[in-house]
Design an enzyme around this catalytic site. Structure first.
Site, PDB file in Angstrom:
ATOM      1  N   THR A  42       0.875  -1.187   0.000  1.00 12.45           N
ATOM      2  CA  THR A  42       0.000   0.000   0.000  1.00 12.45           C
ATOM      3  C   THR A  42       0.914   1.240   0.000  1.00 12.45           C
ATOM      4  O   THR A  42       1.401   1.640  -1.045  1.00 12.45           O
ATOM      5  CB  THR A  42      -0.986  -0.004   1.183  1.00 12.45           C
ATOM      6  N   LYS A  67       3.739  -6.999   4.034  1.00 18.35           N
ATOM      7  CA  LYS A  67       3.485  -5.573   3.768  1.00 18.35           C
ATOM      8  C   LYS A  67       3.011  -4.923   5.052  1.00 18.35           C
ATOM      9  O   LYS A  67       2.449  -5.592   5.915  1.00 18.35           O
ATOM     10  CB  LYS A  67       2.464  -5.386   2.640  1.00 18.35           C
ATOM     11  N   THR A  71       0.526  -4.536  12.771  1.00 16.87           N
ATOM     12  CA  THR A  71      -0.452  -4.555  11.713  1.00 16.87           C
ATOM     13  C   THR A  71       0.165  -4.707  10.348  1.00 16.87           C
ATOM     14  O   THR A  71       0.999  -3.919   9.955  1.00 16.87           O
ATOM     15  CB  THR A  71      -1.259  -3.277  11.711  1.00 16.87           C
ATOM     16  N   GLU A  86       6.040   4.176   7.961  1.00 20.65           N
ATOM     17  CA  GLU A  86       5.640   5.477   7.406  1.00 20.65           C
ATOM     18  C   GLU A  86       6.427   6.618   8.028  1.00 20.65           C
ATOM     19  O   GLU A  86       6.369   6.849   9.228  1.00 20.65           O
ATOM     20  CB  GLU A  86       4.144   5.704   7.632  1.00 20.65           C
ATOM     21  N   ASN A 123      -0.096  10.470   6.838  1.00 27.81           N
ATOM     22  CA  ASN A 123      -1.332  10.050   7.485  1.00 27.81           C
ATOM     23  C   ASN A 123      -2.404  11.124   7.583  1.00 27.81           C
ATOM     24  O   ASN A 123      -3.499  10.874   8.067  1.00 27.81           O
ATOM     25  CB  ASN A 123      -1.016   9.475   8.861  1.00 27.81           C
ATOM     26  N   THR A 131      -8.405  11.195   1.393  1.00 24.65           N
ATOM     27  CA  THR A 131      -9.030  12.214   0.550  1.00 24.65           C
ATOM     28  C   THR A 131      -8.120  12.639  -0.590  1.00 24.65           C
ATOM     29  O   THR A 131      -6.943  12.323  -0.591  1.00 24.65           O
ATOM     30  CB  THR A 131      -9.371  13.451   1.394  1.00 24.65           C
TER      31      THR A 131
END
Lengths: 404, 404
Positions: B166, B188, B199, B280, B399, B404
């Protein structure tokens, strides 16, 4: 040296001569000085004195197991009576071992000596960087300067509110006026606001006649539980949190018990909202209300988990109505819920119904400064609100450049 | 349509023809396609098939109470046997209600039909945005394309590893070679890495002969407990976490039980470190080792509290040896400790001894990419390590602009 007493942080000027703050109630004086602890050279020490006739007091402290030396001192003398509190900003006097404990005690003893009161009646509070030994020459010099500057003028209260600031951008004061009696308050704190006591220093004064310190403690506890305890900026709890309430009885008025309770709650809520609005790097004020929980306590726990979730907080910063992050966060909360019947609204607009996205959920406008999140766990009647903020670039900036 | 099978994400090119990944063990084939779920147009579906002769399998799932439909499907058929797994990226199929559950089932049934196996032997995994209904025409079309592309070549494994990404910047694969048998793996996950199961999606294949699915589950559980479970990027736990281990028996070799255990641990640790390095917005890889705890479990809990503390993580981003934040954070951990005897070191340099600052603590150089924090709680022999990252501007950026 009177220039010290009237010096206030630049940000405090807007407060001007407003009739608010800790010297509004009769029987209290305050002072502030530049002791040279803050590298900025701004005022960094404050003194509040209760001149009686009563010296009833109540306090609440951090729930962190690692506590600063001033908390140890003040907590150990929290017997329902305090006559003065010495506060310094710029150095937390935390994690300084036996030296730190001795320094807190020496500070109290110095103030007690000059004020001709018992050291055990002097509370001490510190805020700032953890792990640097207090510059005791500056602290003791500061105490010496503070005493002759003590004044009952509202400007003295404003000066004290300015002196206790650290990374606060504005000073925080509050007032409640009863019939013939009043409450004044001031607070500081912008980060490290978290469970069990939102991290900060708060000082509340009242000239109401309250002789029973247990009553005062109950009133304070009831108020902090639903105000400061529900403020959670970053999930961090400081080593120095203290809320101190002192009652002088100087008004001669004994307020109705319910009015007193409501008034203390109102002042605490007002300060909590000021703290939220000035939180480090805040661009959004976010309230998270959980309802339909098994108990109020579970509702609070669930709201707190969402309020601390960094993914959710980043979404708020981006004005992103990414309700999936609310579901993912609340699903981690150790409380009863029906995972298939959770509903969420943003600013009153339903975005998730029975754990499923609602039509138009991605189009909800969250561009304003205030976001109200409501979550229904669908298992009971418990309800609570937690106030938090977004997670912004500024928060990272402020907190990555603190000690060095 | 063979171009889909060999298409990999650009970031995967460095992997090239390396002999790693899920198709290294005999008996496994894989494929990847661009089904059109990711807005980027990158490959977004993968299929892994175990051709036997054994179909032993074990799995671990998210501890979140809100779970995605694919987790519900796969968990409910987690009976020690899986023959295939269908994965999509770009849509989590979480919080989609009964429609989501039906879509997960339909996906499994479609793959089962084409592969001529039972649907209950098909695991389904999804990752991506929560709350959008799966585009089932694309999903089912993807499944149809995937099956004829299945290949045992290592390039097919690489393609699958690329398709499940992702916001991952690099694909993650691992391999272990025993005598005549092997383990392959891919994973991933870059955010939402948290307690109870960091996660992510992880797929592990082996051609070892393991008929007892309980043995396989025990081996997997022991490995995840000290690898993925100890990876905590942001304290968030996803709705979709899945680790799936499949054994084909195709090598004909039954490895020594201890070697199997060690090898699975090694592969899981390798993937966990790859996940940490690609988290991230990461600029620092931070390991937090707590020792001197009452139990290993308490050590892990304490390390996790520090690893989640945003003030500490911001300090790491700023290379700031602000050890006071470690003390303030660990003081919140619900574990036994001696608050006056906590010691901390950064990269082996003592910065806090017996809860008091050590000489030179503010001058420790943390400018490198790796920071090792060691905390001694001084009450017992328990020890654990949790891996986390710093909190950077990039984390906030990534994040706050997700959905959007």
């Amino acid at each position: 040296m009177t220039e010290h007493g009237s010096s206030t942080h630049p940000a405090s000027e807007s407060v001007g001569e407003q009739e608010t703050g800790i010297t509004v109630p009769a029987g209290f004086s305050a002072a502030a000085v530049k002791a040279g602890i803050k590298p900025s050279g701004n005022p960094d020490m404050a003194l509040i004195v209760n001149h009686g006739p009563l010296y009833t007091a109540a306090a609440r402290f951090t729930s962190n197991r690692v506590v600063a030396s001033p908390v140890k001192w003040t907590r150990s003398h929290n017997d329902g009576r305090f006559r003065a509190v010495v506060v310094n900003a710029g150095n937390a006097n935390a994690c300084n071992g036996a030296q730190g404990d001795a320094d807190a005690q020496t500070t109290a003893e110095k103030a007690a000596e000059i004020l001709s009161i018992d050291a055990q009646d002097v509370a001490v509070c510190s805020t700032g960087l953890i792990g640097d030994v207090l510059p005791m020459d500056k602290i003791l010099g500061g105490v010496e300067e503070l005493v002759p500057l003590l004044s009952e003028e509202v400007t003295a209260g404003h000066a004290a509110a300015g002196a206790i600031m650290t990374t606060d951008l504005v000073q925080k004061e509050s007032v409640y006026r009863g019939k013939g009696w009043s409450i004044g308050a001031m607070g500081k704190g912008v980060g490290m606001m978290a469970p069990s006591l939102a991290t900060m220093l708060v000082f509340i004064t009242t000239d109401a006649v309250i002789e029973d310190s247990e009553q005062l403690s109950d009133v304070l506890g009831a108020a902090t539980k639903v105000t400061f305890d529900c403020l959670d900026v970053d999930g961090s709890t400081s080593t120095n949190d203290t809320v101190l309430l002192m009652a002088s009885g100087a008004s001669g008025i004994t307020p109705d018990a319910q009015e007193l309770k409501d008034a203390i709650h109102q002042v605490c809520l007002d300060l909590a909202m000021q703290l939220q609005a000035d939180a480090e790097g805040v661009t959004k004020r976010v309230s998270i209300t959980v309802k339909g929980a098994a108990t109020d306590e579970q509702a609070k726990d669930a709201a707190r988990v969402v309020g601390r979730d960094t993914l959710f907080k980043c979404a708020m910063f981006g004005s992103d109505p990414n309700w999936g992050r609310v579901l993912a966060a609340v699903g981690m909360a150790p409380v009863e819920m029906d995972p298939e019947r959770i509903s969420v609204s943003f600013n009153g607009y339903p975005v998730c119904i029975n754990s499923t996205g609602a039509p138009g959920a991605r189009d909800v406008d969250l561009s304003g400064a205030d976001v109200a999140v409501e979550i229904d766990l669908a298992v009971g009647e418990g309800q609570a609100t937690v106030w938090t903020t977004d997670l912004s670039y500024s928060y990272v900036n402020i907190n990555s450049e603190y000690s060095t």
